[in-house]
Design a protein around this motif. Sequence first.
Motif, PDB file in Angstrom:
ATOM      1  N   VAL A 172      -5.910 -12.272  26.598  1.00 26.31           N
ATOM      2  CA  VAL A 172      -4.778 -11.556  26.021  1.00 26.31           C
ATOM      3  C   VAL A 172      -4.220 -10.627  27.092  1.00 26.31           C
ATOM      4  CG1 VAL A 172      -4.167  -9.659  24.468  1.00 26.31           C
ATOM      5  CG2 VAL A 172      -5.345 -11.659  23.568  1.00 26.31           C
ATOM      6  N   ILE A 173      -2.910 -10.677  27.271  1.00 25.21           N
ATOM      7  CA  ILE A 173      -2.221  -9.724  28.145  1.00 25.21           C
ATOM      8  C   ILE A 173      -1.305  -8.898  27.252  1.00 25.21           C
ATOM      9  CG2 ILE A 173      -0.621  -9.431  30.071  1.00 25.21           C
ATOM     10  CD1 ILE A 173      -1.536 -12.126  31.147  1.00 25.21           C
ATOM     11  N   MET A 174      -1.574  -7.624  27.178  1.00 28.21           N
ATOM     12  CA  MET A 174      -0.761  -6.752  26.330  1.00 28.21           C
ATOM     13  C   MET A 174       0.004  -5.761  27.201  1.00 28.21           C
ATOM     14  SD  MET A 174      -1.700  -4.500  22.948  1.00 28.21           S
ATOM     15  CE  MET A 174      -2.738  -3.298  23.764  1.00 28.21           C
ATOM     16  N   VAL A 175       1.299  -5.648  26.930  1.00 28.46           N
ATOM     17  CA  VAL A 175       2.163  -4.709  27.642  1.00 28.46           C
ATOM     18  C   VAL A 175       2.689  -3.707  26.627  1.00 28.46           C
ATOM     19  CG1 VAL A 175       4.238  -4.447  29.037  1.00 28.46           C
ATOM     20  CG2 VAL A 175       2.809  -6.476  29.327  1.00 28.46           C
ATOM     21  N   THR A 176       2.402  -2.421  26.831  1.00 26.45           N
ATOM     22  CA  THR A 176       2.782  -1.414  25.840  1.00 26.45           C
ATOM     23  C   THR A 176       3.047  -0.079  26.509  1.00 26.45           C
ATOM     24  OG1 THR A 176       2.098  -0.309  23.808  1.00 26.45           O
ATOM     25  CG2 THR A 176       0.381  -0.778  25.413  1.00 26.45           C
ATOM     26  N   ASP A 177       3.795   0.770  25.823  1.00 23.90           N
ATOM     27  CA  ASP A 177       4.071   2.108  26.345  1.00 23.90           C
ATOM     28  C   ASP A 177       3.537   3.191  25.413  1.00 23.90           C
ATOM     29  OD1 ASP A 177       5.795   1.887  24.223  1.00 23.90           O
ATOM     30  OD2 ASP A 177       7.494   2.810  25.246  1.00 23.90           O
ATOM     31  N   GLY A 178       2.723   2.782  24.419  1.00 24.49           N
ATOM     32  CA  GLY A 178       2.235   3.801  23.486  1.00 24.49           C
ATOM     33  C   GLY A 178       0.961   3.363  22.789  1.00 24.49           C
ATOM     34  N   GLU A 179       0.290   4.322  22.213  1.00 27.42           N
ATOM     35  CA  GLU A 179      -0.937   4.043  21.467  1.00 27.42           C
ATOM     36  C   GLU A 179      -0.585   3.463  20.109  1.00 27.42           C
ATOM     37  OE1 GLU A 179      -2.703   7.967  20.234  1.00 27.42           O
ATOM     38  OE2 GLU A 179      -1.020   8.672  21.456  1.00 27.42           O
ATOM     39  N   PRO A 180      -1.557   2.852  19.413  1.00 33.87           N
ATOM     40  CA  PRO A 180      -1.259   2.238  18.109  1.00 33.87           C
ATOM     41  C   PRO A 180      -0.852   3.290  17.080  1.00 33.87           C
ATOM     42  CG  PRO A 180      -3.618   2.263  18.524  1.00 33.87           C
ATOM     43  CD  PRO A 180      -2.965   2.664  19.805  1.00 33.87           C
ATOM     44  N   THR A 181       0.235   3.022  16.373  1.00 37.21           N
ATOM     45  CA  THR A 181       0.730   3.951  15.344  1.00 37.21           C
ATOM     46  C   THR A 181       0.955   3.254  14.019  1.00 37.21           C
ATOM     47  OG1 THR A 181       3.014   3.567  16.043  1.00 37.21           O
ATOM     48  CG2 THR A 181       1.862   5.419  17.060  1.00 37.21           C
ATOM     49  N   ALA A 182       0.556   1.964  13.915  1.00 40.47           N
ATOM     50  CA  ALA A 182       0.772   1.234  12.669  1.00 40.47           C
ATOM     51  C   ALA A 182      -0.358   0.232  12.478  1.00 40.47           C
ATOM     52  CB  ALA A 182       2.118   0.525  12.688  1.00 40.47           C
ATOM     53  N   HIS A 183      -0.647  -0.086  11.216  1.00 40.20           N
ATOM     54  CA  HIS A 183      -1.619  -1.129  10.903  1.00 40.20           C
ATOM     55  C   HIS A 183      -1.226  -1.771   9.589  1.00 40.20           C
ATOM     56  CE1 HIS A 183      -3.281   2.377   8.666  1.00 40.20           C
ATOM     57  NE2 HIS A 183      -3.602   1.452   7.765  1.00 40.20           N
ATOM     58  N   LEU A 184      -1.853  -2.919   9.298  1.00 40.05           N
ATOM     59  CA  LEU A 184      -1.561  -3.627   8.062  1.00 40.05           C
ATOM     60  C   LEU A 184      -2.427  -3.079   6.937  1.00 40.05           C
ATOM     61  CD1 LEU A 184      -1.256  -7.357   9.208  1.00 40.05           C
ATOM     62  CD2 LEU A 184       0.571  -5.715   8.763  1.00 40.05           C
ATOM     63  N   MET A 185      -1.807  -2.880   5.791  1.00 41.26           N
ATOM     64  CA  MET A 185      -2.528  -2.444   4.601  1.00 41.26           C
ATOM     65  C   MET A 185      -3.008  -3.676   3.833  1.00 41.26           C
ATOM     66  SD  MET A 185      -0.043   0.702   3.471  1.00 41.26           S
ATOM     67  CE  MET A 185      -1.191   1.276   2.218  1.00 41.26           C
ATOM     68  N   PRO A 186      -3.914  -3.527   2.884  1.00 40.16           N
ATOM     69  CA  PRO A 186      -4.456  -4.681   2.149  1.00 40.16           C
ATOM     70  C   PRO A 186      -3.379  -5.581   1.550  1.00 40.16           C
ATOM     71  CG  PRO A 186      -5.757  -2.738   1.680  1.00 40.16           C
ATOM     72  CD  PRO A 186      -4.609  -2.265   2.512  1.00 40.16           C
ATOM     73  N   GLY A 187      -2.289  -5.034   1.111  1.00 38.47           N
ATOM     74  CA  GLY A 187      -1.225  -5.855   0.525  1.00 38.47           C
ATOM     75  C   GLY A 187      -0.353  -6.549   1.549  1.00 38.47           C
ATOM     76  N   GLY A 188      -0.544  -6.265   2.836  1.00 36.04           N
ATOM     77  CA  GLY A 188       0.253  -6.888   3.888  1.00 36.04           C
ATOM     78  C   GLY A 188       1.388  -6.038   4.399  1.00 36.04           C
ATOM     79  N   ASP A 189       1.639  -4.894   3.781  1.00 31.54           N
ATOM     80  CA  ASP A 189       2.688  -4.006   4.271  1.00 31.54           C
ATOM     81  C   ASP A 189       2.189  -3.233   5.478  1.00 31.54           C
ATOM     82  OD1 ASP A 189       4.403  -4.787   2.267  1.00 31.54           O
ATOM     83  OD2 ASP A 189       3.725  -3.219   0.882  1.00 31.54           O
ATOM     84  N   ALA A 190       3.151  -2.823   6.316  1.00 27.69           N
ATOM     85  CA  ALA A 190       2.804  -2.050   7.506  1.00 27.69           C
ATOM     86  C   ALA A 190       2.796  -0.564   7.176  1.00 27.69           C
ATOM     87  CB  ALA A 190       3.792  -2.334   8.634  1.00 27.69           C
ATOM     88  N   PHE A 191       1.767   0.113   7.621  1.00 22.44           N
ATOM     89  CA  PHE A 191       1.667   1.564   7.462  1.00 22.44           C
ATOM     90  C   PHE A 191       1.930   2.201   8.828  1.00 22.44           C
ATOM     91  CE2 PHE A 191      -0.813   5.423   8.075  1.00 22.44           C
ATOM     92  CZ  PHE A 191      -0.391   6.214   7.013  1.00 22.44           C
ATOM     93  N   PHE A 192       2.840   3.191   8.866  1.00 16.68           N
ATOM     94  CA  PHE A 192       3.196   3.844  10.130  1.00 16.68           C
ATOM     95  C   PHE A 192       2.921   5.339  10.028  1.00 16.68           C
ATOM     96  CE2 PHE A 192       6.494   6.449  12.203  1.00 16.68           C
ATOM     97  CZ  PHE A 192       6.151   6.228  13.531  1.00 16.68           C
ATOM     98  N   SER A 193       2.387   5.888  11.106  1.00 17.87           N
ATOM     99  CA  SER A 193       2.175   7.339  11.150  1.00 17.87           C
ATOM    100  C   SER A 193       2.159   7.797  12.599  1.00 17.87           C
ATOM    101  CB  SER A 193       0.844   7.703  10.488  1.00 17.87           C
ATOM    102  OG  SER A 193       0.567   9.092  10.657  1.00 17.87           O
ATOM    103  N   TRP A 194       2.873   8.887  12.829  1.00 20.52           N
ATOM    104  CA  TRP A 194       2.805   9.555  14.137  1.00 20.52           C
ATOM    105  C   TRP A 194       2.540  11.046  13.900  1.00 20.52           C
ATOM    106  CZ3 TRP A 194       1.788   9.044  18.992  1.00 20.52           C
ATOM    107  CH2 TRP A 194       2.040  10.120  19.839  1.00 20.52           C
ATOM    108  N   PRO A 195       1.468  11.617  14.500  1.00 25.61           N
ATOM    109  CA  PRO A 195       0.511  10.928  15.372  1.00 25.61           C
ATOM    110  C   PRO A 195      -0.342   9.939  14.589  1.00 25.61           C
ATOM    111  CG  PRO A 195      -0.189  13.152  14.905  1.00 25.61           C
ATOM    112  CD  PRO A 195       1.183  13.045  14.342  1.00 25.61           C
ATOM    113  N   PRO A 196      -0.980   8.979  15.283  1.00 26.80           N
ATOM    114  CA  PRO A 196      -1.741   7.948  14.580  1.00 26.80           C
ATOM    115  C   PRO A 196      -2.914   8.533  13.801  1.00 26.80           C
ATOM    116  CG  PRO A 196      -2.167   7.856  16.949  1.00 26.80           C
ATOM    117  CD  PRO A 196      -1.026   8.794  16.756  1.00 26.80           C
ATOM    118  N   VAL A 197      -3.152   7.950  12.641  1.00 30.21           N
ATOM    119  CA  VAL A 197      -4.272   8.382  11.813  1.00 30.21           C
ATOM    120  C   VAL A 197      -5.535   7.652  12.279  1.00 30.21           C
ATOM    121  CG1 VAL A 197      -2.765   8.859   9.863  1.00 30.21           C
ATOM    122  CG2 VAL A 197      -3.785   6.589  10.098  1.00 30.21           C
ATOM    123  N   PRO A 198      -6.721   8.201  12.009  1.00 28.93           N
ATOM    124  CA  PRO A 198      -7.976   7.551  12.427  1.00 28.93           C
ATOM    125  C   PRO A 198      -8.108   6.123  11.929  1.00 28.93           C
ATOM    126  CG  PRO A 198      -8.398   9.799  11.746  1.00 28.93           C
ATOM    127  CD  PRO A 198      -6.971   9.525  11.397  1.00 28.93           C
TER     128      PRO A 198
END
Length: 645
Positions: free
Chosen positions: A549-575
């Motif tokens: 895997v080659i990943m190119v990014t300019d920031g730390e993770p700020t979103a993840h998938l919730m159990p229902g498949g929706d994206a959860f976003f938070s800045w600053p990132p939650v644990p």
Amino acid sequence: MRVRYSKWDGTQDPLGPDLSSGDILEAMSEELLSGQGADRALARLLRHGIHGKVSGLDALRARLRDRRRREQERLNLEGPLQEVQQRLEAILEAERRALSFRAEDDARLREQFLDSLPSDPAGAIGELKDYRFADPEAQRLFDELMGWLREQVMGSYFRQMAEGMSNLLPEQLSRFKDMLAELNGMIEARERGEAVDFEGFMRRFGDLFPENPRSLDELLEQMARRMAALSRLLASLSPEQRAELEALARGVLDDLDLAFEVDRLAGSLSGLFPEMPWEQPALAGGEEAIPMQATVEALERLSDYEDLDRSMRAEYAGASLEDVDEDRLRRTLGEDAVRDLRQLKEVERALERAGLVTRAGGRLEVTPRGARRLGERALIRVFEHLRKDREAAHDARQAGGLAEPTGATRPWRFGESGQIAVQRTVFNAVIRDGPSAHPRLLPQDFELVEAETRTEAATALLLDLSFSMPLRGHWVPAKRMALALHALIEGRYPHDSLYLVGFSDYARRMKPEDLAAAGWERVYGTNMQHAFNLAGRLLAQHTRATKQVIMVTDGEPTAHLMPGGDAFFSWPPVPETIHLTLAEAMRLARSGVTINVFMLEESTGLTRFMERLARLTNGRIFQTAGAGDGLGEFVIRDYVSRRAS
């Protein structure tokens, strides 16, 4: 060296030998990759051209503005009246001088007549038409003035039709009137919906039109431009000056019995071509008096400059380069400008013929082939900055898979092992010793069959497409790198697989041509968890390949998938986001996938997260902040070096 010239027959490349469709596409690449879309990228290229190869519309417009400025600086709109006045004063001065030497009463009466002449040229000339000058030279000059006035007035109404008008024979004048009457009749007949015989008209009167118009519309447009320029001259004068010049012209036309037909024609043309600059005042700053015909010609050129500039600005709906009149451009700027315009007109057609762009739903889009060409050009730029050493040659000699012959041979070097190319080795010996001698094999004769190690590698390129990427200036270098890597793998490693995955709030698989599509999603969120998950599913198809895997990014993770498949976003990132992202990365590492991350920024949070990621997955982190287009060099160099080993 011999050079042969031939007439244009339509088969030659209008872009010339030094400009290819690839050059055009590369010139558009910055706008394409920044998300502006192919239409805007093409419009910008047409405006600016390609440095050293094609002049753009802005350069042509600059030349037009310069010509227009110089024309206005030379032009003196009062010149026609001034020249007539000067010539008339010289004639009257000669006549008065001759009368002063005569003592008879008739001379005094003549002097009184001259003193009572109207002050305006038209009125004075009207009174002098029946006057017999006492001075033969003054009479000759006045006759010349009248002939010259006929030429000037007729030349002001009809371009290139006034030569010889000073001494028209009666039958010639009658033919000219017949031409105007028939032309007016054709205009009125066509307005009634009746058919007109333009070919017959040209057979009878074609010699009066040196420009050889091909249709009635073309003829009328030529005449309308001339009469519109004359109307601009009249509109630019003061009311008194306009009245004087109109009276002067009216007197000439009345003398020739042409006033009625000319008025009919002028009225028809102003109605047929209302977009022309009828009676629009012009600016001028010249001081030298120039004749009426030359002044009208200058105003006609000014109208050409203005019309060309307007069509090149293309600030109206449905504007196209086809709207730019080549004949008018040739008259104003010359053949080289027409050649530049034709090259610009050919640009889009050349891209479409090469299969690099296509029109879909009225929008210009980059094709898969175009995206591949963009990647190839980006790859060339990368390798221009890298040394062409063995690293970039893909010359793997270590066992890592089945070695396949390439069909070529290479000289044997001491210490190497491999299959001997027998025929080539014996051939070298025979060539060295000659056919009559007994060939002896020497070390320098030996050649080996060249083979290439075929190993399969599967790569998932995870490209951060969150809004911070274009905001921080990383958007274009990242896309250019992705296209270059795609071109490298397609061209040099056809057995390898590359998956492009873009991620912001969600991850989604992309095609190379998607990188050149218009616009971007104005969304926030860097969902690395979803990107790692999608990459794992794609790479799982390659059970025997080396996976990375080659990943190119300019920031730390700020979103993840919730159990229902929706994206959860938070800045600053939650644990929870950090935990789920690292868990997905560790799952990748356990399945044999190497993780390589290229960091485009140096924030504290990003650095801390990447250190944990590297420690937990035994991955590699590259700091490329501030590298700009150097990102491509980092990724390409790393891929080639790992692939070769």
